[in-house]
Every structure is written in structure tokens, then in C-alpha cells.
Write a protein that holds these residues in place. Structure first.
Motif, PDB file in Angstrom:
ATOM      1  N   VAL A 196      10.669   5.860  -2.118  1.00 31.16           N
ATOM      2  CA  VAL A 196       9.220   5.783  -1.992  1.00 31.16           C
ATOM      3  C   VAL A 196       8.697   7.156  -1.602  1.00 31.16           C
ATOM      4  N   ARG A 197       7.843   7.690  -2.438  1.00 28.81           N
ATOM      5  CA  ARG A 197       7.305   9.032  -2.214  1.00 28.81           C
ATOM      6  C   ARG A 197       6.117   9.017  -1.261  1.00 28.81           C
ATOM      7  N   SER A 198       5.232   8.026  -1.385  1.00 27.85           N
ATOM      8  CA  SER A 198       4.033   7.956  -0.539  1.00 27.85           C
ATOM      9  C   SER A 198       3.455   6.552  -0.624  1.00 27.85           C
ATOM     10  N   THR A 199       2.469   6.284   0.223  1.00 28.95           N
ATOM     11  CA  THR A 199       1.782   4.995   0.246  1.00 28.95           C
ATOM     12  C   THR A 199       0.285   5.229   0.131  1.00 28.95           C
ATOM     13  N   ILE A 200      -0.357   4.477  -0.759  1.00 31.84           N
ATOM     14  CA  ILE A 200      -1.801   4.584  -0.959  1.00 31.84           C
ATOM     15  C   ILE A 200      -2.477   3.402  -0.279  1.00 31.84           C
ATOM     16  N   SER A 201      -3.377   3.666   0.653  1.00 34.42           N
ATOM     17  CA  SER A 201      -4.100   2.602   1.344  1.00 34.42           C
ATOM     18  C   SER A 201      -5.243   2.097   0.474  1.00 34.42           C
ATOM     19  N   LEU A 202      -5.403   0.764   0.448  1.00 35.45           N
ATOM     20  CA  LEU A 202      -6.488   0.128  -0.272  1.00 35.45           C
ATOM     21  C   LEU A 202      -7.363  -0.647   0.717  1.00 35.45           C
ATOM     22  N   GLN A 203      -8.424  -1.267   0.231  1.00 35.76           N
ATOM     23  CA  GLN A 203      -9.302  -2.018   1.117  1.00 35.76           C
ATOM     24  C   GLN A 203      -8.532  -3.122   1.833  1.00 35.76           C
ATOM     25  N   ALA A 204      -8.872  -3.366   3.094  1.00 31.36           N
ATOM     26  CA  ALA A 204      -8.203  -4.394   3.883  1.00 31.36           C
ATOM     27  C   ALA A 204      -8.412  -5.761   3.249  1.00 31.36           C
ATOM     28  N   SER A 205      -7.354  -6.581   3.288  1.00 25.23           N
ATOM     29  CA  SER A 205      -7.400  -7.956   2.785  1.00 25.23           C
ATOM     30  C   SER A 205      -7.916  -8.023   1.350  1.00 25.23           C
ATOM     31  N   SER A 206      -7.511  -7.067   0.534  1.00 27.63           N
ATOM     32  CA  SER A 206      -8.015  -7.002  -0.841  1.00 27.63           C
ATOM     33  C   SER A 206      -7.112  -7.696  -1.849  1.00 27.63           C
ATOM     34  N   SER A 207      -5.901  -8.078  -1.434  1.00 23.75           N
ATOM     35  CA  SER A 207      -4.942  -8.763  -2.306  1.00 23.75           C
ATOM     36  C   SER A 207      -4.750  -8.053  -3.643  1.00 23.75           C
ATOM     37  N   PRO A 208      -4.231  -6.823  -3.647  1.00 23.69           N
ATOM     38  CA  PRO A 208      -3.978  -6.137  -4.917  1.00 23.69           C
ATOM     39  C   PRO A 208      -2.986  -6.935  -5.751  1.00 23.69           C
ATOM     40  N   ALA A 209      -3.235  -6.988  -7.068  1.00 17.76           N
ATOM     41  CA  ALA A 209      -2.437  -7.870  -7.917  1.00 17.76           C
ATOM     42  C   ALA A 209      -1.744  -7.142  -9.059  1.00 17.76           C
ATOM     43  N   GLY A 210      -2.499  -6.416  -9.878  1.00 21.10           N
ATOM     44  CA  GLY A 210      -1.918  -5.757 -11.040  1.00 21.10           C
ATOM     45  C   GLY A 210      -2.186  -4.270 -11.023  1.00 21.10           C
ATOM     46  N   VAL A 211      -1.449  -3.518 -11.843  1.00 18.19           N
ATOM     47  CA  VAL A 211      -1.628  -2.072 -11.876  1.00 18.19           C
ATOM     48  C   VAL A 211      -1.250  -1.545 -13.256  1.00 18.19           C
ATOM     49  N   ALA A 212      -1.955  -0.499 -13.688  1.00 22.15           N
ATOM     50  CA  ALA A 212      -1.647   0.208 -14.937  1.00 22.15           C
ATOM     51  C   ALA A 212      -1.873   1.691 -14.714  1.00 22.15           C
ATOM     52  N   ILE A 213      -1.100   2.541 -15.413  1.00 23.81           N
ATOM     53  CA  ILE A 213      -1.143   3.993 -15.234  1.00 23.81           C
ATOM     54  C   ILE A 213      -1.627   4.662 -16.510  1.00 23.81           C
ATOM     55  N   ASN A 214      -2.456   5.702 -16.344  1.00 20.04           N
ATOM     56  CA  ASN A 214      -2.713   6.636 -17.428  1.00 20.04           C
ATOM     57  C   ASN A 214      -1.686   7.758 -17.297  1.00 20.04           C
ATOM     58  N   PRO A 215      -0.700   7.845 -18.200  1.00 23.32           N
ATOM     59  CA  PRO A 215       0.376   8.825 -18.040  1.00 23.32           C
ATOM     60  C   PRO A 215      -0.083  10.266 -18.207  1.00 23.32           C
ATOM     61  N   PHE A 216      -1.279  10.475 -18.770  1.00 22.69           N
ATOM     62  CA  PHE A 216      -1.750  11.834 -18.993  1.00 22.69           C
ATOM     63  C   PHE A 216      -2.291  12.491 -17.733  1.00 22.69           C
ATOM     64  N   ASN A 217      -2.798  11.681 -16.784  1.00 19.06           N
ATOM     65  CA  ASN A 217      -3.397  12.275 -15.576  1.00 19.06           C
ATOM     66  C   ASN A 217      -2.899  11.671 -14.278  1.00 19.06           C
ATOM     67  N   ASN A 218      -1.883  10.797 -14.334  1.00 14.12           N
ATOM     68  CA  ASN A 218      -1.326  10.180 -13.130  1.00 14.12           C
ATOM     69  C   ASN A 218      -2.366   9.394 -12.336  1.00 14.12           C
ATOM     70  N   VAL A 219      -3.335   8.841 -13.017  1.00  9.39           N
ATOM     71  CA  VAL A 219      -4.333   7.972 -12.393  1.00  9.39           C
ATOM     72  C   VAL A 219      -3.980   6.531 -12.725  1.00  9.39           C
ATOM     73  N   ALA A 220      -4.052   5.649 -11.722  1.00  4.80           N
ATOM     74  CA  ALA A 220      -3.743   4.235 -11.911  1.00  4.80           C
ATOM     75  C   ALA A 220      -4.958   3.392 -11.574  1.00  4.80           C
ATOM     76  N   VAL A 221      -5.036   2.237 -12.218  1.00  2.00           N
ATOM     77  CA  VAL A 221      -6.077   1.251 -11.931  1.00  2.00           C
ATOM     78  C   VAL A 221      -5.401   0.021 -11.336  1.00  2.00           C
ATOM     79  N   ILE A 222      -5.885  -0.426 -10.183  1.00  2.00           N
ATOM     80  CA  ILE A 222      -5.308  -1.564  -9.461  1.00  2.00           C
ATOM     81  C   ILE A 222      -6.365  -2.649  -9.325  1.00  2.00           C
ATOM     82  N   THR A 223      -6.002  -3.891  -9.671  1.00  2.00           N
ATOM     83  CA  THR A 223      -6.937  -4.994  -9.478  1.00  2.00           C
ATOM     84  C   THR A 223      -6.866  -5.484  -8.035  1.00  2.00           C
TER      85      THR A 223
END
Length: 393
Positions: free
Chosen positions: A256-283
């Protein structure tokens, strides 16, 4: 027809096929996206959840949550490859690295991800591994001595170098489909020594003679539910549903390289990455939002409002568009990541859309509707985006 309770989906953009994991029926359905029809149904394990595809080998990896196994599917022949491998207590989401052919599966019970070397399945198939007889007697404690080992399969060549786990295996080519060699007893104390690995010295192509092997399990957060990898940066991301954060993985070191904090009690579910810019979208299922995060800086960039109970997400890196399934609203959100503009699709989306994958060649999104056991195909190039025809039952 697709099976009951479809919950996972992946797309092979070259073959124009979708693979749907049917949790309720223990099967996968292969859908021809040109004909918009199911062409094959294959029995896998109990309660399959996650699925991903290597676009180079055209092999899909499917996690079977109740049996704790991983099943491989050859999309060219639309058949199963070898036998399922025990990988974790309850594997769910899975991602395949297209260059290394390593699968990373998230275990929601153990809070881990497991790396599985899938091997060069295009060369070696249908393997069994057996121990013939003691080559010499092992002293007490299991050290010293050796066993004869046999690997049955197809495609072995005289130029193959063979190892059991990380240990070289002095082998003899018995015939076109059999390798017999001698293995020291000490190999059984090695965690990684679970398969015969074969390397063709002429082409440097590598495979595992029992199909694949577990390499390493890595602790992440509690309740990991989604996973994605970037083959360009060698980074992966796992969303931890019970901790409202995401773990960024170094795929080279398996840490594990690092941890990204998200909103509290947000129940993150899915994730997808744009490989060109290392940006991810999390539901964020409990917030009715999608979070945009940067894997390099391990930070959240923005949040975007979507529909009720967003679950699945897919991203087309060519158009920089994300598609989110809103299970609570029976809708799909199409997000222009450059502007943050959101279009909502309701017509043609059925009950509880749970997962989505994108054909980057045709710019179509494939949505599985968990509550109605159907598949909807969306034309993302249309203005506005719309479902093509009627859902596939």
C-alpha cells in the motif's frame, strides 16, 4: 438470457463481447455486443461477483465469493480455462493487469487484496499437478529429501525452464504433455510455492502449469468493495467501504503506497481509473455522489452529484467520460469529467443497475440490471446518450 442477479460486468472491446457475472445462478453470461444477444452461459463458482478482462489475452477472471475462488474464461473459445483457484475467503471485486497478467482480487471479509499470477494461458492449458512418490525419505521436521513431481498439460518444449514457486525444478521432458522432476521437501514451507512455472527461453513467454498461483495478500482497509489498476503507472486503487477511504497500491512491490480520505460515512462502492492521468472516479453510495481523486497526490479533487445509491462506475479514457449506475434510482449518470456536466438516463434502464463497463471502440456502455436480470447497452456518442433498443433479458 443472462442469469439471475447479474452483479458484475466487463467488456472486451476488440471482440465486442461482454462478460456478466450472475450472482444468483452461479454463472457467467457472454454477450455479443454486435448482435445484442447472449451467446454462451458458463457455470463458474458459487455467487460470482467480480469480473475483469485482459484485452491482450482475451481471458476473463471471475471471482466466486462463496467458494473463495477465481475462474478463468477464454473468450475466443467461450470456454473455461483449467480449474478454479482458491484465492481468498470471500473475493469480490477483481482487476487484471493487461501487461503482467496479474489479477488483484479484493476480499471484503479479510480486508485484503490478493495478487494472483494468471500466467500465459494462451500457451499452456488444462493442467494437473501430482506428487508421484518420495524420491528419498524426509527426516523428522520435513527438511531434506525430495519428491518426484509431475505436471500434465500441453505445449511443453525442450527449451522450457521450470520452477516450483521460486525454486528451480530439475525436470525431465517425459513426453509432449508431461513433465517429471524432483522437488526438495523444503519447498513446502514457501508460501509462494503453489504452482509449476514454465518459461520458454526462446520467447520468454511464461505460464503456470496449474493455471495460476497466489503470489501475495496485502492488508488494505475494512470492507474493500471496488478495485482498479493502471498498467502505465503500475498503480492500483482499492475502495474500502467500511472506512470511507481508498488504498493506493504499488503493483510492483505489492504494498500500500498511500491512503486517500473520502467523506465520512460515504460507503464508497466502485472505482475506475483514467490510465492517462492517474485520476480515479469513486462512487459514494451513501452520499449520492462520485468523488474524483488523484492517485499520485493521494488527494480528492472534487465530488459530483449523481443519482440515489450509486454503485458501479466505468470510465472511457479516450473521451474522459465516466458512467455511474444509480441502483436506488434505476438510472445511469454520464459525467463529462472535463466540465463536471452530468446527463441522466432513465429510459431503458431497469431495476437496480449495479455495474457498468465500456466498449472503448464503439463508445458504448454495458449496464447490468441486478433487480431485473437484464443488460442495457447505452450509446454514449448519441446526444443525449441513450439506451440502444430494449434491454437484453
Amino acid at each position: 438470457a443472462v442469469g439471475t442477479q447479474p452483479i458484475g460486468v466487463a467488456v472486451d472491446s476488440t471482440l465486442h463481447l461482454a462478460v456478466v457475472a450472475n450472482r444468483g445462478s452461479g454463472t457467467v453470461s457472454i454477450v455479443d455486443l454486435t448482435r445484442l444477444a447472449v451467446t454462451a452461459t458458463l457455470a463458474v463458482g458459487s455467487e460470482p461477483l467480480g469480473v475483469d478482462i485482459n484485452p491482450h489475452t482475451h481471458v476473463a477472471a471471475v471471482t466466486n465469493s462463496l467458494t473463495g475462488t477465481l475462474t478463468l474464461v477464454d473468450l475466443n473459445s467461450q470456454t473455461l480455462l483449467g480449474n478454479p483457484l482458491a484465492v481468498a475467503a470471500q473475493p469480490g471485486a477483481v482487476a487484471l493487469h493487461p501487461a503482467t497478467n496479474v489479477a488483484v482480487a479484493a476480499d471484503a471479509v479479510a480486508g485484503t487484496v490478493t495478487r494472483v499470477d494468471v500466467g500465459d494461458t494462451a500457451t499452456f492449458k488444462n493442467f494437473t499437478l501430482s506428487f508421484i512418490s518420495p524420491h528419498s525419505t524426509a527426516p523428522s521436521g520435513g527438511s531434506g529429501g525430495s519428491l518426484d513431481i509431475r505436471a500434465n498439460g500441453t505445449g511443453y518444449q525442450s527449451s522450457n525452464n521450470v520452477a516450483y514457486g521460486d525454486l528451480p525444478l530439475s525436470s525431465t521432458l517425459a513426453n509432449a504433455g508431461r513433465l517429471v522432476g524432483t522437488l526438495p521437501f523444503t519447498a513446502f514451507s514457501a508460501v509462494s510455492a503453489e504452482a509449476v512455472t514454465v518459461v520458454d527461453t526462446g520467447t520468454n513467454r511464461r505460464t503456470n502449469a496449474v493455471g495460476f498461483r497466489v503470489e501475495k495478500s496485502v492488508a488494505v482497509g475494512r470492507g474493500p468493495t471496488g478495485i482498479a489498476v493502471n498498467p502505465h503507472s503500475q498503480l492500483g486503487i482499492v475502495v474500502n467501504g467500511l472506512e470511507s477511504n481508498a488504498s493506493v497500491l504499488d503493483l510492483v512491490t505489492g504494498t500500500v503506497r498511500s491512503t486517500i480520505s473520502l467523506q465520512a460515512s460515504s460507503s464508497p462502492a466502485g472505482v475506475a481509473i483514467n490510465p492517462f492521468n492517474n485520476v480515479a472516479v469513486i462512487t459514494l453510495a451513501a452520499r449520492n455522489q462520485a468523488a474524483v481523486v488523484d492517485l499520485i497526490t493521494a488527494s480528492q479533487i472534487s465530488t459530483i452529484n449523481v443519482g440515489s445509491d450509486p454503485r458501479g462506475v466505468a470510465l472511457n479514457p479516450i473521451t474522459n467520460v465516466a458512467v455511474v449506475t444509480n441502483a436506488g434510482a434505476n438510472t445511469v449518470s454520464v459525467i463529462q469529467l472535463g466540465t463536471g456536466q452530468v446527463a441522466t438516463i432513465g429510459d431503458g434502464i431497469q431495476v437496480a443497475p449495479s455495474a457498468v463497463a465500456i466498449n472503448t471502440v464503439t463508445n458504448q456502455a454495458v449496464v447490468v440490471n441486478n433487480g431485473s436480470s437484464s443488460v442495457s447497452v447505452i450509446d454514449l456518442a448519441a446526444s443525449p446518450p441513450a439506451v440502444i433498443g430494449t434491454p437484453i433479458p
